[in-house]
Design a protein around this motif. Structure first.
Motif, PDB file in Angstrom:
ATOM      1  N   PRO A 126      -2.199   1.764   7.773  1.00  0.00           N
ATOM      2  CA  PRO A 126      -2.672   1.001   6.768  1.00  0.00           C
ATOM      3  C   PRO A 126      -3.413  -0.611   6.948  1.00  0.00           C
ATOM      4  O   PRO A 126      -2.758  -1.097   7.969  1.00  0.00           O
ATOM      5  CB  PRO A 126      -1.258   0.836   5.999  1.00  0.00           C
ATOM      6  CG  PRO A 126      -0.622   1.919   6.320  1.00  0.00           C
ATOM      7  CD  PRO A 126      -0.876   2.211   7.893  1.00  0.00           C
TER       8      PRO A 126
ATOM      9  N   ALA B  67       0.901  -1.311   0.002  1.00  0.00           N
ATOM     10  CA  ALA B  67       0.034  -0.050   0.175  1.00  0.00           C
ATOM     11  C   ALA B  67       1.076   1.329   0.068  1.00  0.00           C
ATOM     12  O   ALA B  67       2.000   1.251   0.319  1.00  0.00           O
ATOM     13  CB  ALA B  67      -0.786   0.089   1.144  1.00  0.00           C
TER      14      ALA B  67
ATOM     15  N   TYR C 121      -3.726  -5.749  -2.857  1.00  0.00           N
ATOM     16  CA  TYR C 121      -5.446  -6.084  -3.278  1.00  0.00           C
ATOM     17  C   TYR C 121      -5.263  -7.701  -3.579  1.00  0.00           C
ATOM     18  O   TYR C 121      -6.402  -8.022  -3.509  1.00  0.00           O
ATOM     19  CB  TYR C 121      -5.703  -5.400  -4.500  1.00  0.00           C
ATOM     20  CG  TYR C 121      -7.205  -5.348  -4.692  1.00  0.00           C
ATOM     21  CD1 TYR C 121      -7.880  -4.384  -3.799  1.00  0.00           C
ATOM     22  CD2 TYR C 121      -7.952  -6.244  -5.482  1.00  0.00           C
ATOM     23  CE1 TYR C 121      -9.357  -4.315  -4.288  1.00  0.00           C
ATOM     24  CE2 TYR C 121      -9.055  -6.270  -5.806  1.00  0.00           C
ATOM     25  CZ  TYR C 121      -9.989  -5.397  -5.063  1.00  0.00           C
ATOM     26  OH  TYR C 121     -11.250  -5.591  -4.987  1.00  0.00           O
TER      27      TYR C 121
ATOM     28  N   THR D 234      -4.439   1.149  -2.378  1.00  0.00           N
ATOM     29  CA  THR D 234      -3.897  -0.320  -2.035  1.00  0.00           C
ATOM     30  C   THR D 234      -3.193  -0.644  -3.503  1.00  0.00           C
ATOM     31  O   THR D 234      -4.053  -0.693  -4.507  1.00  0.00           O
ATOM     32  CB  THR D 234      -5.378  -1.322  -1.850  1.00  0.00           C
ATOM     33  OG1 THR D 234      -5.986  -0.719  -0.760  1.00  0.00           O
ATOM     34  CG2 THR D 234      -4.858  -2.640  -1.507  1.00  0.00           C
TER      35      THR D 234
END
Length: 484
Positions: free
Chosen positions: A153, A31, A47, A42
């Motif tokens: 994050p 990220a 992802y 992302t």
């Protein structure tokens, strides 16, 4: 800065876990930070982890009767206001849309903090009789909760990806079974896919989902001693059904409100994965989720380059034929040491090292990411041997996390003992509790620890006779911890 420095993790997991975590997320390519505070971008590798989680959960949901749907991201204010607990519980977190283009809207629209208030009204239109039940819906989407502070994050961001399931049932028993089914699926995801043991429980009354009858949770302990709420499954009772007119006619033609549930898991699970298993070399990923399960690093000199590469390519073809996700790193511009470091940073579970000696002996040097253990395998058997290697890697990861959990659940019977134990060791502290929220404040105020769960069984005897804080009769056992 040299390439090696760019690859290396400079922070210490044990001494500065927050800075270390952020460095792993960025350098492993999971990220980036967005230009708005509290949001992230992302990256494909990050992802891919979410897609892996999604694929597992989605198949389990569908196997147990849930169907995917999608509802608008924006919810009219009047819809939110129909359930007072939702309004009160989420009001500080709601992001409002007040204008469309240059025109002020007649009614404010909330970007969904959760979707009970938009999904339940439509469920009420689709349910008429007991024959329409159970109704099980799930959606994959993002939500925004603006109040998020101290963002990190995946762990805590103002916008995050999740799934939210919503179901309606004829009886309380059926709805409770649904609640437990989803909690069990979250437990399965953490334990069987992520390699993280969890504890099951329920939230205390003052910390349950707004408007819910019971909120159940799976909690995961991180190596820094903090707890992660891994996923929650709520039995909502009949309150939401009454607020949004979700009624049905039973077999006797009597009209009754449905019993409803909701359940959700977010990409916080990715944060728990990173924090639990990764190390000073970077990200560590379980084989089930890894974008690349095996990386092959050929090691050649100019005189044997073609022979080594041809051998490595044949191995890659065999693995791909078995459905294994494999990367052959044949880049000329990078030396083997750089490649080892880079793929370790990215978390690939298994590395093959192939040089002229491996070619000559018809063998492969296999290295496990979690601990660097190296074994030699016969070339002819390698594709069939990979399932065992993946199992060994998973077992190493799970056993390490299980040891952390086992060694960090302690008991206490006084306020000072709770404070001292969490302050010194972190982890979970079990203590008898009277059930009064004011007693939790005795712990929350000085060290920011809270009750993360109580036993799932309401009839379970507390671990002591008297509340550790006030001395009144104990009603249940509370698990205190600092949390993400």
């Amino acid at each position: 800065m040299s390439n090696d420095q760019e690859l290396g993790i400079t922070e210490s997991k044990s001494h500065s876990p927050g800075d270390w975590y952020a460095e792993v997320v960025l350098k492993a390519g999971l990220a980036d930070y967005a230009p708005m505070g509290g949001f992230i971008v992302t990256r494909p590798r990050g992802y891919a982890l979410w897609e892996g989680l999604q694929n597992h959960l989605d198949s389990w949901f569908k196997d147990t009767g849930a169907q995917n749907a999608y509802f608008p991201a924006l919810i009219p204010e009047s819809y939110l206001e129909r359930e007072s607990d939702i309004v009160e519980g989420f009001d500080p977190e709601v992001a409002w849309v007040t204008h469309g283009g240059h025109d002020e809207l007649e009614e404010r629209l909330a970007f969904r903090p959760t979707s009970e208030s938009i999904i339940t009204p439509f469920m009420s239109q689709w349910v008429r009789s007991h024959r329409d039940l159970p109704l099980r819906l799930n959606q994959w989407c993002s939500v925004i909760r603006w109040e998020a502070t101290d963002t990190k994050p995946f762990f805590r961001t103002k916008e995050f990806l999740w799934q939210e399931g919503h179901t309606a049932h004829e009886t309380e028993g059926e709805a409770w079974d649904e609640t437990m089914t989803r909690l069990g699926q979250y437990e399965r995801l953490y334990e069987d896919v992520l390699g993280i043991p969890v504890m099951r429980g329920r939230k205390p009354e003052h910390d349950k989902f707004p408007g819910a009858h019971t909120t159940t949770t799976v909690e995961a302990l991180m190596p820094d001693g903090k707890s992660v709420q891994g996923g929650t499954s709520h039995y909502l009772g009949q309150g939401f059904a009454e607020a949004y007119d979700l009624f049905f006619t039973d077999e006797n033609e009597d009209e009754r409100p449905a019993h409803t549930t909701s359940w959700g898991l977010s990409w916080r699970a990715i944060g728990a994965l990173i924090m639990t298993h990764s190390d000073e070399q970077g990200f560590v990923c379980p084989p089930e989720l890894a974008p690349e399960q095996v990386v092959i690093v050929p090691i050649w000199q100019e005189e044997n380059r073609e022979e080594v590469l041809s051998y490595a390519e044949g191995i890659a073809d065999d693995l791909e034929a078995k459905g294994i996700r494999v990367e052959l790193d044949d880049r000329d511009e990078r030396n083997p040491g750089f490649k080892f470091n880079e793929w370790e940073l990215k978390g690939v579970p298994v590395r093959f090292e192939i040089g002229p000696h491996e070619v000559e002996d018809d063998e492969i040097t296999v290295v496990h990411r979690p601990d660097g253990e190296s074994v030699v395998e016969d070339r002819a058997e390698i594709a069939d041997a990979m399932e065992d290697h993946f199992d060994v890697v998973y077992d190493k990861m799970y056993e390490s996390a299980a040891e952390t959990l086992e060694n960090n659940v302690r008991e206490a019977d006084s306020r000072d003992e709770i404070l001292g134990t969490i302050g010194q060791h972190g982890g979970y502290v079990k203590a008898p509790w009277c059930g009064d929220e004011a007693c939790e404040e005795e712990i929350k105020e000085p060290i920011s620890a809270e009750i993360v769960m109580v036993p799932l069984d309401r009839d379970e005897e507390p671990c002591g006779d008297e509340c550790a804080m006030c001395g009144d009769e104990a009603a249940e056992t509370a698990y205190f911890a600092k949390s993400y």
